[in-house]
Design a protein around this motif. Structure first.
Motif, PDB file in Angstrom:
ATOM      1  N   VAL A  75    -100.290   3.721  80.896  1.00  0.00           N
ATOM      2  CA  VAL A  75     -99.779   2.686  81.788  1.00  0.00           C
ATOM      3  C   VAL A  75     -99.279   3.430  83.023  1.00  0.00           C
ATOM      4  CG1 VAL A  75     -97.953   0.970  82.137  1.00  0.00           C
ATOM      5  CG2 VAL A  75     -99.179   1.078  79.953  1.00  0.00           C
ATOM      6  N   SER A  76     -99.890   3.165  84.179  1.00  0.00           N
ATOM      7  CA  SER A  76     -99.548   3.938  85.378  1.00  0.00           C
ATOM      8  C   SER A  76     -98.134   3.679  85.848  1.00  0.00           C
ATOM      9  CB  SER A  76    -100.535   3.628  86.508  1.00  0.00           C
ATOM     10  OG  SER A  76    -101.807   4.146  86.210  1.00  0.00           O
ATOM     11  N   SER A  77     -97.707   2.418  85.780  1.00  0.00           N
ATOM     12  CA  SER A  77     -96.373   2.054  86.266  1.00  0.00           C
ATOM     13  C   SER A  77     -95.896   0.811  85.531  1.00  0.00           C
ATOM     14  CB  SER A  77     -96.419   1.778  87.775  1.00  0.00           C
ATOM     15  OG  SER A  77     -95.204   1.232  88.236  1.00  0.00           O
ATOM     16  N   ARG A  78     -94.611   0.757  85.249  1.00  0.00           N
ATOM     17  CA  ARG A  78     -94.021  -0.461  84.683  1.00  0.00           C
ATOM     18  C   ARG A  78     -93.334  -1.296  85.760  1.00  0.00           C
ATOM     19  NH1 ARG A  78     -89.998   0.965  81.586  1.00  0.00           N
ATOM     20  NH2 ARG A  78     -90.204   3.223  81.794  1.00  0.00           N
ATOM     21  N   ARG A  79     -93.382  -0.813  87.007  1.00  0.00           N
ATOM     22  CA  ARG A  79     -92.736  -1.543  88.107  1.00  0.00           C
ATOM     23  C   ARG A  79     -93.748  -2.177  89.048  1.00  0.00           C
ATOM     24  NH1 ARG A  79     -88.058   1.631  91.013  1.00  0.00           N
ATOM     25  NH2 ARG A  79     -87.332   1.470  88.858  1.00  0.00           N
ATOM     26  N   HIS A  80     -94.858  -1.482  89.291  1.00  0.00           N
ATOM     27  CA  HIS A  80     -95.860  -1.955  90.237  1.00  0.00           C
ATOM     28  C   HIS A  80     -97.195  -2.178  89.538  1.00  0.00           C
ATOM     29  CE1 HIS A  80     -93.375  -1.162  93.814  1.00  0.00           C
ATOM     30  NE2 HIS A  80     -92.998  -0.050  93.195  1.00  0.00           N
ATOM     31  N   GLY A  81     -97.961  -3.178  90.018  1.00  0.00           N
ATOM     32  CA  GLY A  81     -99.300  -3.415  89.517  1.00  0.00           C
ATOM     33  C   GLY A  81    -100.330  -2.655  90.326  1.00  0.00           C
ATOM     34  N   LEU A  82    -101.600  -2.855  89.988  1.00  0.00           N
ATOM     35  CA  LEU A  82    -102.679  -2.136  90.654  1.00  0.00           C
ATOM     36  C   LEU A  82    -102.668  -2.362  92.162  1.00  0.00           C
ATOM     37  CD1 LEU A  82    -105.320  -0.490  90.638  1.00  0.00           C
ATOM     38  CD2 LEU A  82    -106.532  -2.637  90.172  1.00  0.00           C
ATOM     39  N   GLU A  83    -102.415  -3.596  92.583  1.00  0.00           N
ATOM     40  CA  GLU A  83    -102.439  -3.900  94.013  1.00  0.00           C
ATOM     41  C   GLU A  83    -101.371  -3.127  94.776  1.00  0.00           C
ATOM     42  OE1 GLU A  83    -102.455  -6.051  91.585  1.00  0.00           O
ATOM     43  OE2 GLU A  83    -104.492  -6.900  91.735  1.00  0.00           O
ATOM     44  N   ASP A  84    -100.340  -2.670  94.071  1.00  0.00           N
ATOM     45  CA  ASP A  84     -99.241  -1.944  94.717  1.00  0.00           C
ATOM     46  C   ASP A  84     -99.200  -0.481  94.301  1.00  0.00           C
ATOM     47  OD1 ASP A  84     -98.300  -4.368  95.893  1.00  0.00           O
ATOM     48  OD2 ASP A  84     -97.347  -4.886  94.003  1.00  0.00           O
ATOM     49  N   TRP A  85    -100.373   0.088  93.956  1.00  0.00           N
ATOM     50  CA  TRP A  85    -100.395   1.477  93.488  1.00  0.00           C
ATOM     51  C   TRP A  85     -99.830   2.428  94.536  1.00  0.00           C
ATOM     52  CZ3 TRP A  85    -102.898   5.194  96.248  1.00  0.00           C
ATOM     53  CH2 TRP A  85    -103.904   4.782  97.148  1.00  0.00           C
ATOM     54  N   LEU A  86    -100.115   2.164  95.814  1.00  0.00           N
ATOM     55  CA  LEU A  86     -99.601   3.039  96.857  1.00  0.00           C
ATOM     56  C   LEU A  86     -98.077   2.995  96.892  1.00  0.00           C
ATOM     57  CD1 LEU A  86    -100.036   4.922  99.243  1.00  0.00           C
ATOM     58  CD2 LEU A  86    -100.325   2.900 100.709  1.00  0.00           C
ATOM     59  N   GLY A  87     -97.509   1.808  96.695  1.00  0.00           N
ATOM     60  CA  GLY A  87     -96.063   1.676  96.675  1.00  0.00           C
ATOM     61  C   GLY A  87     -95.429   2.477  95.559  1.00  0.00           C
ATOM     62  N   ASP A  88     -96.092   2.518  94.409  1.00  0.00           N
ATOM     63  CA  ASP A  88     -95.532   3.291  93.302  1.00  0.00           C
ATOM     64  C   ASP A  88     -95.567   4.782  93.599  1.00  0.00           C
ATOM     65  OD1 ASP A  88     -94.750   2.675  90.234  1.00  0.00           O
ATOM     66  OD2 ASP A  88     -95.681   4.646  90.405  1.00  0.00           O
ATOM     67  N   ILE A  89     -96.655   5.250  94.205  1.00  0.00           N
ATOM     68  CA  ILE A  89     -96.744   6.667  94.582  1.00  0.00           C
ATOM     69  C   ILE A  89     -95.649   7.013  95.586  1.00  0.00           C
ATOM     70  CG2 ILE A  89     -98.140   8.360  95.813  1.00  0.00           C
ATOM     71  CD1 ILE A  89     -99.222   7.985  93.077  1.00  0.00           C
ATOM     72  N   LEU A  90     -95.432   6.151  96.582  1.00  0.00           N
ATOM     73  CA  LEU A  90     -94.422   6.420  97.601  1.00  0.00           C
ATOM     74  C   LEU A  90     -93.014   6.374  97.017  1.00  0.00           C
ATOM     75  CD1 LEU A  90     -95.884   4.276 100.510  1.00  0.00           C
ATOM     76  CD2 LEU A  90     -95.828   6.768 100.423  1.00  0.00           C
ATOM     77  N   GLU A  91     -92.751   5.359  96.227  1.00  0.00           N
ATOM     78  CA  GLU A  91     -91.410   5.185  95.665  1.00  0.00           C
ATOM     79  C   GLU A  91     -91.126   6.216  94.580  1.00  0.00           C
ATOM     80  OE1 GLU A  91     -88.779   1.613  93.592  1.00  0.00           O
ATOM     81  OE2 GLU A  91     -90.699   1.153  94.548  1.00  0.00           O
ATOM     82  N   ASN A  92     -92.208   6.733  93.962  1.00  0.00           N
ATOM     83  CA  ASN A  92     -92.070   7.750  92.926  1.00  0.00           C
ATOM     84  C   ASN A  92     -91.197   7.240  91.778  1.00  0.00           C
ATOM     85  OD1 ASN A  92     -92.612  10.257  91.810  1.00  0.00           O
ATOM     86  ND2 ASN A  92     -90.876  11.261  92.824  1.00  0.00           N
ATOM     87  N   THR A  93     -91.625   6.113  91.210  1.00  0.00           N
ATOM     88  CA  THR A  93     -90.787   5.425  90.223  1.00  0.00           C
ATOM     89  C   THR A  93     -90.650   6.183  88.908  1.00  0.00           C
ATOM     90  OG1 THR A  93     -92.624   4.162  89.218  1.00  0.00           O
ATOM     91  CG2 THR A  93     -91.546   3.207  91.168  1.00  0.00           C
ATOM     92  N   ALA A  94     -91.647   7.014  88.571  1.00  0.00           N
ATOM     93  CA  ALA A  94     -91.636   7.744  87.288  1.00  0.00           C
ATOM     94  C   ALA A  94     -91.455   6.780  86.122  1.00  0.00           C
ATOM     95  CB  ALA A  94     -90.557   8.823  87.266  1.00  0.00           C
ATOM     96  N   THR A  95     -92.236   5.701  86.132  1.00  0.00           N
ATOM     97  CA  THR A  95     -92.189   4.722  85.037  1.00  0.00           C
ATOM     98  C   THR A  95     -93.506   4.672  84.263  1.00  0.00           C
ATOM     99  OG1 THR A  95     -92.864   2.914  86.529  1.00  0.00           O
ATOM    100  CG2 THR A  95     -90.491   3.278  86.219  1.00  0.00           C
ATOM    101  N   GLY A  96     -94.379   5.673  84.454  1.00  0.00           N
ATOM    102  CA  GLY A  96     -95.632   5.705  83.719  1.00  0.00           C
ATOM    103  C   GLY A  96     -95.436   6.117  82.273  1.00  0.00           C
ATOM    104  N   GLN A  97     -96.425   5.747  81.436  1.00  0.00           N
ATOM    105  CA  GLN A  97     -96.332   6.024  80.006  1.00  0.00           C
ATOM    106  C   GLN A  97     -97.676   6.452  79.436  1.00  0.00           C
ATOM    107  OE1 GLN A  97     -94.994   2.082  78.782  1.00  0.00           O
ATOM    108  NE2 GLN A  97     -92.927   2.891  78.378  1.00  0.00           N
ATOM    109  N   LEU A  98     -97.608   7.280  78.397  1.00  0.00           N
ATOM    110  CA  LEU A  98     -98.763   7.559  77.550  1.00  0.00           C
ATOM    111  C   LEU A  98     -98.519   6.865  76.219  1.00  0.00           C
ATOM    112  CD1 LEU A  98    -101.427   9.094  76.884  1.00  0.00           C
ATOM    113  CD2 LEU A  98     -99.976  10.962  76.040  1.00  0.00           C
ATOM    114  N   LEU A  99     -99.472   6.041  75.802  1.00  0.00           N
ATOM    115  CA  LEU A  99     -99.343   5.266  74.571  1.00  0.00           C
ATOM    116  C   LEU A  99    -100.354   5.747  73.531  1.00  0.00           C
ATOM    117  CD1 LEU A  99     -99.080   1.648  76.057  1.00  0.00           C
ATOM    118  CD2 LEU A  99     -97.283   3.352  75.781  1.00  0.00           C
ATOM    119  N   ARG A 100    -100.004   5.506  72.269  1.00  0.00           N
ATOM    120  CA  ARG A 100    -100.907   5.823  71.165  1.00  0.00           C
ATOM    121  C   ARG A 100    -101.062   4.584  70.290  1.00  0.00           C
ATOM    122  NH1 ARG A 100     -99.066  10.868  68.070  1.00  0.00           N
ATOM    123  NH2 ARG A 100     -97.288   9.542  67.581  1.00  0.00           N
TER     124      ARG A 100
END
Length: 329
Positions: free
Chosen positions: A123-148
């Motif tokens: 999951v790339s971000s828990r704050r931003h969706g795909l349309e806002d991927w640039l915003g997540d990179i800029l904001e540097n939310t560090a909310t990504g996850q690796l799931l199993r």
């Protein structure tokens, strides 16, 4: 290691808009998901011309990372619908996972499967969706996850706090799973076996651009797409306080800078060494978010471009640059 020149790519199947990830099935056909929600299969001739382009299914969302299953089906990360499975014969679409710990999978990104059927996905971000991927990179939310997701089980979080979690791949011997942190210019590694099992370190760090999708070939080599070169201004912004980073998001989103024309790909050998570093500047194909090898070809996909790109894969040079694992706190 020293960069090698990448031949100029040519575009195939321009009707495929935004083929964000490319993979190869057991028959040597190229698989990708596009902006219209389609999952497509492309067949090339022996001289690398497009023979057939077909739609296998429509996900009803936005397919990103995908991986073939042994029975001919596909697992697909859909940025809007979660982890999906496409049937091998009828193009049926089934939701495998839509939430973890009671929270919707808002930005499901990339997927890999183990021999025992265990699935790892991001999951790339828990704050931003795909349309806002640039915003997540800029904001540097560090909310990504690796799931199993184990067979018969439910999704569980195995790594949290990732800086824009993206591509994921298992080592050839399944001793570790690698996960890209695009916002940190690095690839993290979670050990699955041996004395280091359960610990995390860095497979690659301080990369020269934004790593994106990972694709492991039958030879055990993991290909890493570099979507864009590093930006010094962004490095500076990431050191700024959170309110300033958030304030920069609407400005950059409104300007929406055009991607640079540099295409770059790395290959990591089974022993963890960087064995290829391919670069082309002034490329007609921009923002390559995925690369994989197909015989003597390098195949590229892009979140933004129309069509996939292919170019001859230059003969390899001798590997000289090991990865430098570093502990992660």
């Amino acid at each position: 290691m020293a960069a090698e020149p990448l031949p100029c790519p040519r575009v195939l199947a321009p009707e495929a808009h935004g083929p964000e990830h490319v993979a190869v099935d057991a028959e040597g056909r190229i698989l990708t998901g596009t902006a219209d929600g389609a999952v497509r299969r492309l067949t090339l001739s022996p001289n690398h011309e497009l023979v057939r382009s077909e739609v296998l299914a429509h996900t009803g969302g936005r397919p990103l990372g995908l991986v073939p299953c042994p029975d001919g089906g596909l697992l697909v990360c859909d940025a809007r619908r979660g982890l999906l499975r496409i049937g091998p014969d009828d193009g049926s679409v089934r939701v495998v996972a839509r939430e973890v710990n009671g929270r919707s999978l808002r930005f499901c990104s990339n997927v890999a499967t183990a021999e025992d059927g265990t699935v790892y996905f991001t999951v790339s971000s828990r704050r931003h969706g795909l349309e806002d991927w640039l915003g997540d990179i800029l904001e540097n939310t560090a909310t990504g996850q690796l799931l199993r997701l184990r067979p018969g089980g439910r999704p569980e979080v195995v790594l949290d706090g990732l800086r824009f979690a993206n591509g994921v791949a298992l080592a050839a011997d399944e001793s570790y799973v690698a996960v890209v942190e695009s916002g940190a210019y690095r690839i993290s590694r979670l050990w699955l076996t041996g004395r280091r099992a359960g610990t995390r370190d860095l497979l690659l760090r301080d990369l020269p651009g934004f790593p994106d999708n990972l694709t492991r070939g039958p030879d055990g080599v993991i290909w890493v797409a570099m979507a864009a070169p590093r930006e010094p201004a962004l490095d500076l912004l990431h050191r700024a306080p959170a309110p300033l980073r958030r304030a920069a998001v609407p400005v950059a989103t409104r300007l929406r800078p055009r991607p640079r024309r540099t295409v770059r790909a790395l290959a990591i050998g089974p022993d963890g060494r960087v064995v290829r570093h391919l670069v082309r500047r002034r490329s007609p194909y921009r923002m390559a978010t995925s690369v994989c090898a197909l015989g003597g070809l390098l195949v590229m996909g892009s979140l933004l471009e129309r069509g996939i790109a292919v170019c001859p894969l230059p003969p390899p040079r001798e590997a000289t640059s090991p990865a430098h694992p570093q502990p992660v706190e």
